[in-house]
Design a protein around this motif. Structure first.
Motif, PDB file in Angstrom:
ATOM      1  N   ASP A 207      43.392 -19.837 -25.111  1.00 33.76           N
ATOM      2  CA  ASP A 207      43.522 -18.498 -25.682  1.00 33.76           C
ATOM      3  C   ASP A 207      44.893 -17.969 -25.264  1.00 33.76           C
ATOM      4  O   ASP A 207      45.155 -17.755 -24.073  1.00 33.76           O
ATOM      5  N   ALA A 208      45.768 -17.762 -26.220  1.00 32.71           N
ATOM      6  CA  ALA A 208      47.142 -17.352 -25.927  1.00 32.71           C
ATOM      7  C   ALA A 208      47.208 -15.994 -25.252  1.00 32.71           C
ATOM      8  O   ALA A 208      48.213 -15.657 -24.610  1.00 32.71           O
ATOM      9  N   THR A 209      46.158 -15.187 -25.375  1.00 29.27           N
ATOM     10  CA  THR A 209      46.166 -13.853 -24.769  1.00 29.27           C
ATOM     11  C   THR A 209      45.521 -13.828 -23.391  1.00 29.27           C
ATOM     12  O   THR A 209      45.518 -12.784 -22.743  1.00 29.27           O
ATOM     13  N   ALA A 210      44.969 -14.935 -22.953  1.00 29.48           N
ATOM     14  CA  ALA A 210      44.247 -14.977 -21.684  1.00 29.48           C
ATOM     15  C   ALA A 210      45.212 -14.924 -20.506  1.00 29.48           C
ATOM     16  O   ALA A 210      46.380 -15.305 -20.624  1.00 29.48           O
ATOM     17  N   PRO A 211      44.763 -14.450 -19.339  1.00 30.49           N
ATOM     18  CA  PRO A 211      45.614 -14.522 -18.147  1.00 30.49           C
ATOM     19  C   PRO A 211      46.047 -15.950 -17.875  1.00 30.49           C
ATOM     20  O   PRO A 211      45.365 -16.909 -18.252  1.00 30.49           O
ATOM     21  N   VAL A 212      47.192 -16.082 -17.214  1.00 26.83           N
ATOM     22  CA  VAL A 212      47.711 -17.420 -16.936  1.00 26.83           C
ATOM     23  C   VAL A 212      47.415 -17.861 -15.507  1.00 26.83           C
ATOM     24  O   VAL A 212      47.398 -19.061 -15.203  1.00 26.83           O
ATOM     25  N   ALA A 213      47.211 -16.891 -14.591  1.00 31.22           N
ATOM     26  CA  ALA A 213      46.960 -17.242 -13.192  1.00 31.22           C
ATOM     27  C   ALA A 213      46.159 -16.116 -12.550  1.00 31.22           C
ATOM     28  O   ALA A 213      46.115 -14.985 -13.062  1.00 31.22           O
ATOM     29  N   PHE A 214      45.545 -16.421 -11.401  1.00 33.79           N
ATOM     30  CA  PHE A 214      44.612 -15.454 -10.820  1.00 33.79           C
ATOM     31  C   PHE A 214      44.551 -15.551  -9.302  1.00 33.79           C
ATOM     32  O   PHE A 214      44.876 -16.565  -8.691  1.00 33.79           O
ATOM     33  N   LEU A 215      44.092 -14.470  -8.722  1.00 32.33           N
ATOM     34  CA  LEU A 215      43.613 -14.405  -7.346  1.00 32.33           C
ATOM     35  C   LEU A 215      42.196 -13.870  -7.395  1.00 32.33           C
ATOM     36  O   LEU A 215      41.908 -12.902  -8.113  1.00 32.33           O
ATOM     37  N   ARG A 216      41.292 -14.494  -6.643  1.00 36.45           N
ATOM     38  CA  ARG A 216      39.931 -13.997  -6.476  1.00 36.45           C
ATOM     39  C   ARG A 216      39.656 -13.881  -4.990  1.00 36.45           C
ATOM     40  O   ARG A 216      39.819 -14.860  -4.241  1.00 36.45           O
ATOM     41  N   ALA A 217      39.265 -12.695  -4.526  1.00 40.64           N
ATOM     42  CA  ALA A 217      39.067 -12.462  -3.094  1.00 40.64           C
ATOM     43  C   ALA A 217      37.737 -11.744  -2.868  1.00 40.64           C
ATOM     44  O   ALA A 217      37.515 -10.651  -3.407  1.00 40.64           O
ATOM     45  N   TYR A 218      36.867 -12.351  -2.075  1.00 45.69           N
ATOM     46  CA  TYR A 218      35.595 -11.722  -1.701  1.00 45.69           C
ATOM     47  C   TYR A 218      35.841 -10.785  -0.519  1.00 45.69           C
ATOM     48  O   TYR A 218      36.444 -11.174   0.485  1.00 45.69           O
ATOM     49  N   PHE A 219      35.389  -9.535  -0.621  1.00 44.28           N
ATOM     50  CA  PHE A 219      35.570  -8.577   0.473  1.00 44.28           C
ATOM     51  C   PHE A 219      34.273  -7.834   0.807  1.00 44.28           C
ATOM     52  O   PHE A 219      34.291  -6.869   1.576  1.00 44.28           O
ATOM     53  N   GLY A 220      33.151  -8.295   0.269  1.00 43.98           N
ATOM     54  CA  GLY A 220      31.894  -7.587   0.481  1.00 43.98           C
ATOM     55  C   GLY A 220      31.532  -7.416   1.941  1.00 43.98           C
ATOM     56  O   GLY A 220      31.018  -6.371   2.346  1.00 43.98           O
ATOM     57  N   ASP A 221      31.803  -8.445   2.771  1.00 43.00           N
ATOM     58  CA  ASP A 221      31.486  -8.341   4.192  1.00 43.00           C
ATOM     59  C   ASP A 221      32.375  -7.319   4.885  1.00 43.00           C
ATOM     60  O   ASP A 221      31.924  -6.584   5.774  1.00 43.00           O
ATOM     61  N   ARG A 222      33.640  -7.242   4.494  1.00 45.19           N
ATOM     62  CA  ARG A 222      34.553  -6.265   5.103  1.00 45.19           C
ATOM     63  C   ARG A 222      34.141  -4.843   4.760  1.00 45.19           C
ATOM     64  O   ARG A 222      34.176  -3.945   5.611  1.00 45.19           O
ATOM     65  N   LEU A 223      33.746  -4.638   3.518  1.00 41.51           N
ATOM     66  CA  LEU A 223      33.336  -3.302   3.105  1.00 41.51           C
ATOM     67  C   LEU A 223      32.050  -2.887   3.809  1.00 41.51           C
ATOM     68  O   LEU A 223      31.896  -1.730   4.216  1.00 41.51           O
ATOM     69  N   ALA A 224      31.126  -3.824   3.971  1.00 41.61           N
ATOM     70  CA  ALA A 224      29.859  -3.508   4.646  1.00 41.61           C
ATOM     71  C   ALA A 224      30.086  -3.055   6.080  1.00 41.61           C
ATOM     72  O   ALA A 224      29.367  -2.177   6.584  1.00 41.61           O
ATOM     73  N   ALA A 225      31.078  -3.648   6.758  1.00 40.11           N
ATOM     74  CA  ALA A 225      31.362  -3.267   8.137  1.00 40.11           C
ATOM     75  C   ALA A 225      31.922  -1.853   8.234  1.00 40.11           C
ATOM     76  O   ALA A 225      31.901  -1.248   9.311  1.00 40.11           O
ATOM     77  N   ARG A 226      32.397  -1.319   7.122  1.00 39.49           N
ATOM     78  CA  ARG A 226      32.946   0.050   7.108  1.00 39.49           C
ATOM     79  C   ARG A 226      32.046   0.992   6.313  1.00 39.49           C
ATOM     80  O   ARG A 226      32.517   2.011   5.787  1.00 39.49           O
ATOM     81  N   ALA A 227      30.770   0.642   6.196  1.00 35.29           N
ATOM     82  CA  ALA A 227      29.849   1.404   5.345  1.00 35.29           C
ATOM     83  C   ALA A 227      29.885   2.914   5.602  1.00 35.29           C
ATOM     84  O   ALA A 227      29.887   3.703   4.647  1.00 35.29           O
ATOM     85  N   PRO A 228      29.924   3.391   6.855  1.00 35.50           N
ATOM     86  CA  PRO A 228      29.921   4.853   7.063  1.00 35.50           C
ATOM     87  C   PRO A 228      31.173   5.543   6.518  1.00 35.50           C
ATOM     88  O   PRO A 228      31.190   6.760   6.365  1.00 35.50           O
ATOM     89  N   ASP A 229      32.206   4.759   6.235  1.00 32.44           N
ATOM     90  CA  ASP A 229      33.511   5.318   5.877  1.00 32.44           C
ATOM     91  C   ASP A 229      33.840   5.175   4.393  1.00 32.44           C
ATOM     92  O   ASP A 229      34.911   5.592   3.956  1.00 32.44           O
ATOM     93  N   ILE A 230      32.919   4.570   3.618  1.00 32.72           N
ATOM     94  CA  ILE A 230      33.260   4.204   2.240  1.00 32.72           C
ATOM     95  C   ILE A 230      33.649   5.421   1.409  1.00 32.72           C
ATOM     96  O   ILE A 230      34.571   5.352   0.576  1.00 32.72           O
ATOM     97  N   SER A 231      32.992   6.543   1.627  1.00 29.30           N
ATOM     98  CA  SER A 231      33.268   7.714   0.791  1.00 29.30           C
ATOM     99  C   SER A 231      34.679   8.248   0.979  1.00 29.30           C
ATOM    100  O   SER A 231      35.169   9.028   0.148  1.00 29.30           O
ATOM    101  N   ARG A 232      35.382   7.839   2.051  1.00 32.32           N
ATOM    102  CA  ARG A 232      36.747   8.319   2.299  1.00 32.32           C
ATOM    103  C   ARG A 232      37.782   7.607   1.423  1.00 32.32           C
ATOM    104  O   ARG A 232      38.880   8.124   1.214  1.00 32.32           O
ATOM    105  N   PHE A 233      37.454   6.406   0.957  1.00 35.07           N
ATOM    106  CA  PHE A 233      38.455   5.636   0.218  1.00 35.07           C
ATOM    107  C   PHE A 233      38.690   6.263  -1.152  1.00 35.07           C
ATOM    108  O   PHE A 233      37.752   6.599  -1.876  1.00 35.07           O
ATOM    109  N   GLN A 234      39.981   6.375  -1.510  1.00 32.80           N
ATOM    110  CA  GLN A 234      40.361   7.034  -2.746  1.00 32.80           C
ATOM    111  C   GLN A 234      41.202   6.163  -3.677  1.00 32.80           C
ATOM    112  O   GLN A 234      41.307   6.459  -4.863  1.00 32.80           O
ATOM    113  N   GLU A 235      41.805   5.086  -3.144  1.00 35.33           N
ATOM    114  CA  GLU A 235      42.749   4.342  -3.967  1.00 35.33           C
ATOM    115  C   GLU A 235      42.867   2.898  -3.494  1.00 35.33           C
ATOM    116  O   GLU A 235      42.489   2.558  -2.362  1.00 35.33           O
ATOM    117  N   VAL A 236      43.367   2.075  -4.385  1.00 41.77           N
ATOM    118  CA  VAL A 236      43.748   0.702  -4.062  1.00 41.77           C
ATOM    119  C   VAL A 236      45.266   0.674  -3.965  1.00 41.77           C
ATOM    120  O   VAL A 236      45.969   1.180  -4.855  1.00 41.77           O
TER     121      VAL A 236
END
Length: 863
Positions: A727-756
């Motif tokens: 597919d000529a319109t498809a992405p050509v390269a990628f990064l995939r990163a699992y972060f579910g465990d990192r986010l879980a360790a900061r569960a009490p703080d999740i509502s503070r995050f506003q941006e990437v």
């Protein structure tokens, strides 16, 4: 040594104590293709639906590894085929290593490899397992080692020349004729006449190119060579591997077509994490509407959820196969018991009843899916239809289930109630359920022999001690086996709370009685009977389906000292207590497990760890020790007046004045509101996936002007010829990163995050950059990012992410499979449920004049 009892070919039990009523293919019946292209059994006219594995012990690395370890190959085959029978396997396929059983002109050699294949066929037949063979593999015999002692024509002619070199073609014609006319020295039957070898696939994954006429000629000659022997059953041919010449295969005189499915690619180098079920949501075939295809049967010769241990993918793969009209599917490849401890045969594959019990039970359930779901039935898209027929698949719970009045199978602990407990006849699982409570990690099976009488088979504990998908070695176990005696509680209707238990397998003299429905057992086979029931007629020799009651196969306990397995969290939140868990292997029930936690240059605490089970422990670090800074900690196993400290397994305790080892676990303690790393190029190479998409690009690591490591995603040069299904319109390269465990360790703080916050740059006219955040329920939220040619920090508000499609990564194979997946979700990103980041580099809008289009990524944070 392995425990093995009563491994002989047995008749199918049809009366007597047979509550065992699993449907099996006909004992002696050939197959035929009807006028509509459906594979059916002679006589009954029923559709064929067979599901199983590939298995390779007679050949190549597996053969050499068994020899290296001093394992008798016949006994190894006996053991593995018994386990396949327990898993309900009724289909076997393998690409025969022709390079080991032929000479250079195609003559069949009567050697050890061929003899062992004959022996394997005999053992499969005894267990009522049907067979499809692929006589030509084209493979060398080395992987993962170097090729060695190859005698056959495939050592001279690689795949790309084997079909258009006249000497190679003649060698293959000669070989096919001799292979089909080979008389099995154990069964006495010719390969072409054996009713249990129901079909042949000519060759394994051929590599073809234009012109099609050469391909057509080759296929026709192979079919003629096989038919010239008098062989009359179906001949299948691969159509997925060389799509540029698919027309030649479709127009050929074969009776059926073969496919493979590797939905998570191959050889990722580590265990993949996150919800990967979208990868197996469907298997659309591009030739489905072609009348040359639609009127012929189709088989899946190989499939696997590579680099994945989750026990949830196989059942949905089986469902997708049935929706696509497949009548045969065989996983690649079942790990032989003798070498499964190290997973050396194929690093990216890992399946064995003893060593991957939950995944093995998921294969059992998948076989039920394959046989029970009607061919061609369509389903709603995942996750709306992850409960179907008698099955349930749950990524969140990490469980696959089959639940019918007579059968209850589950891959992990479940709270699901059996549909009709009083009607239960067969049960298998790992963990606990409403009818079985068990803290061990091995699989178990319960088969009703009579009212109030059951056969119980309990496998030893399997404990993962290394990532099985990283580099492997026979010198390095990835899974250890422990023969622990543990409590098992049964609450089966009609059994009562004081049932009797009698050991049945060779060397098992146990006799006991349950108290409150609980009995302590070591691995083995037992007759379990309600009190007052006379179960003496059930002996080790009594038949049950294709097995005898006393049969039991399990590896010995791994000869290793106590081990503690734990991964430190990336961050801990200051001012919040933190619970740390570890796997403890080889520790006695009376041993103490202690957590020694130290705030760097601050106070140290020794905290007793709670033994949740014999093999798991946890402790909570108090909040007053978790102020901003660095937590260092150790786990100490204390037994027989000795301390052993981990990481490292060193004698002594870190609180001893002379404890010298410098190993410890560390976690950064951060103040509320501190940024959370989703991806850091200098740290996360072993927990992320990167690369190109369908030939469009690739990945590398570079250093930036400030000396930091960055991931570079690049666009490939334009191909010299069109890439099939690209597919000529498809992405050509990628990064995939699992972060579910990192986010879980900061569960009490999740509502503070506003941006990437992304730090990177885009060079040489590279295309668009897209961020995708996916949730545990597979919903995707996307935002595009503008980057310049200089390294910069770009801030993307979480509010900018909109519900959209995720790319299916790593890229599935074959390449015609879908590129994207989209499902419903909340209108705004539910951050607490997010677990995977994708970064997608789109194709350049115009050809770059200098260099290759690229994207450099230093880091991506939540802030």
């Amino acid at each position: 040594m392995f425990v093995l009892a009563f491994l002989t070919g047995l008749p199918l039990l049809t009366e007597g104590p047979a509550a065992f009523a699993q449907k099996a293919p006909p004992a002696r019946a050939d197959v035929y293709v009807d006028a509509k292209g459906v594979l059916r059994w002679q006589g009954s006219k029923q559709e064929v639906a067979l599901f199983g594995v590939n298995y390779t012990s007679p050949f190549a690395y597996s053969y050499r590894a068994h020899r290296k370890l001093g394992v008798n190959l016949e006994k190894a085959i006996d053991q593995d085929v018994y386990h396949l029978s327990r898993l309900g396997v009724d289909a076997f396929r393998v690409h025969v290593w022709d390079v080991e059983i032929t000479d250079t002109v195609g003559n069949l050699l009567q050697n050890e490899h061929l003899r062992l294949l004959d022996y394997l066929v005999q053992q499969l037949k005894a267990r009522h397992i049907k067979i499809i063979l692929t006589p030509i593999a084209y493979w060398g015999n080395g992987y993962p080692e170097k090729d060695t002692a190859q005698t056959g024509f495939s050592s001279l002619y690689p795949k790309g020349r084997a079909y258009n070199n006249e000497r190679a073609v003649r060698a293959q014609e000669r070989y096919l004729g001799q292979f089909l006319n080979h008389r099995n020295q154990y069964t006495g039957q010719l390969n072409r006449e054996d009713p249990d070898i129901i079909a042949y696939e000519v060759c394994n994954e051929p590599h073809y190119r234009q012109p099609e006429a050469e391909v057509s000629s080759f296929v026709q000659r192979m079919v003629r060579a096989m038919r010239a022997t008098g062989y009359k059953k179906p001949i299948f041919y691969n159509i997925a591997e060389s799509p540029t010449v698919a027309n030649a295969i479709l127009s050929s005189p074969v009776q059926g077509f073969t496919f493979q499915w590797y939905p998570s690619a191959l050889v990722g180098g580590h265990t993949l994490r996150g919800n990967l079920l979208p990868l197996v949501n469907q298997y659309p075939i591009p030739y489905a509407q072609d009348p040359r295809f639609a009127g012929k049967p189709r088989m899946v010769y190989e499939f696997e959820s590579a680099d994945i241990l989750q026990p949830v993918l196989y059942p949905l793969m089986a469902r997708s196969f049935r929706s696509a009209g497949f009548q045969w599917a065989t996983q690649f490849a079942y790990d032989p018991l003798a070498i499964a401890f190290a997973n050396t045969e194929y690093q990216t594959h890992y399946l064995n009843l003893a060593y991957t019990p939950a995944k093995a039970i998921s294969l059992l359930i998948a076989g039920k899916v394959f046989r029970q779901v009607p061919r061609g039935q369509q389903f709603r898209s995942y996750p709306q239809d992850s409960t179907f027929h008698n099955f349930r698949v749950s990524y969140r719970a990490g469980v696959s289930e089959l639940n019918t009045p007579e059968e209850f199978y589950y891959t992990s602990s479940t709270t699901t109630q059996p549909r009709k407990p009083a009607a239960l006849r067969r049960l298998a699982g790992t963990g606990s359920s409403p009818v079985v409570s068990y803290e061990g990690t091995g699989a178990y099976f319960l088969d009703q022999l009579a009212t109030g009488v059951w056969r119980l088979e309990v496998m030893p504990d399997a404990i993962q001690v290394r990532d099985p998908f990283a580099t492997t070695s026979l010198r390095q176990p990835v899974t250890r086996i422990d023969w622990n005696t543990q409590p098992l509680r049964l609450t089966l209707p009609g059994l009562g709370a004081d049932f009797t238990v009698r050991g049945l397998n060779e060397g098992n003299a146990f006799q006991g009685q349950a108290t409150n429905g609980t009995v302590r057992l070591q691995p083995g086979v037992y007759v379990v009977a309600a009190r007052g029931k006379n179960a003496s007629t059930f002996t080790a020799q009594t038949t049950l389906g294709a097995i005898k009651l006393g049969e039991f196969v399990a590896p010995p306990a791994t000869n290793l000292p106590v081990q503690v397995l734990h991964s430190a969290p990336t961050q801990l939140q200051a001012g919040q207590p933190a619970t740390l868990q570890a796997t403890v292997a080889g520790a006695a029930p009376t041993d103490s497990v202690l957590l020694v936690a130290q705030h760097y240059y601050g106070p140290t605490r020794t905290i007793p760890m709670r033994r949740l089970t014999l093999t798991t422990a946890e402790a909570t670090v108090p909040a007053n020790l978790l102020y901003p800074g660095l937590l260092r900690y150790w786990i100490v196993v204390k037994g027989n007046n000795r301390n052993t400290t981990f990481p490292g397994g060193h004698p002594g305790s870190p609180r001893d004045w002379d404890y010298a080892p410098r190993e410890q676990w560390e976690a950064t303690i951060v103040a509320p509101g501190t940024a959370l790393p989703l991806y850091v190029a200098s740290q996360d190479q072993q927990r992320t996936e990167t690369g190109g998409i369908n030939g469009g690009g690739w990945a590398d690591y570079v250093t930036t002007s400030n000396g930091q490591l960055a991931l570079r995603l690049l666009q490939s040069p334009a191909p010299t010829s069109p890439i099939p299904f690209a597919d000529a319109t498809a992405p050509v390269a990628f990064l995939r990163a699992y972060f579910g465990d990192r986010l879980a360790a900061r569960a009490p703080d999740i509502s503070r995050f506003q941006e990437v916050v992304l730090r990177g740059r885009r060079g040489a006219g590279a295309g668009t950059v897209r961020l995708v955040l996916t949730t545990r329920d597979a919903a995707a939220y996307v935002a595009d990012v503008e980057l310049g040619a200089d390294m910069q920090e770009v801030r993307v508000p979480l509010s900018a992410f909109r519900l959209g499609a995720q790319s299916l990564l790593p890229r599935p194979y074959p390449s015609f499979l879908p590129l994207t997946f989209q499902t419903a979700g909340p209108a705004t990103l539910p951050l607490p449920q997010a677990e995977v980041l994708q970064v997608l580099l789109g194709p350049a809008a115009t050809s770059a004049t200098e260099g290759r289009p690229f994207l450099d990524l230093e880091s991506i944070y939540l802030r």
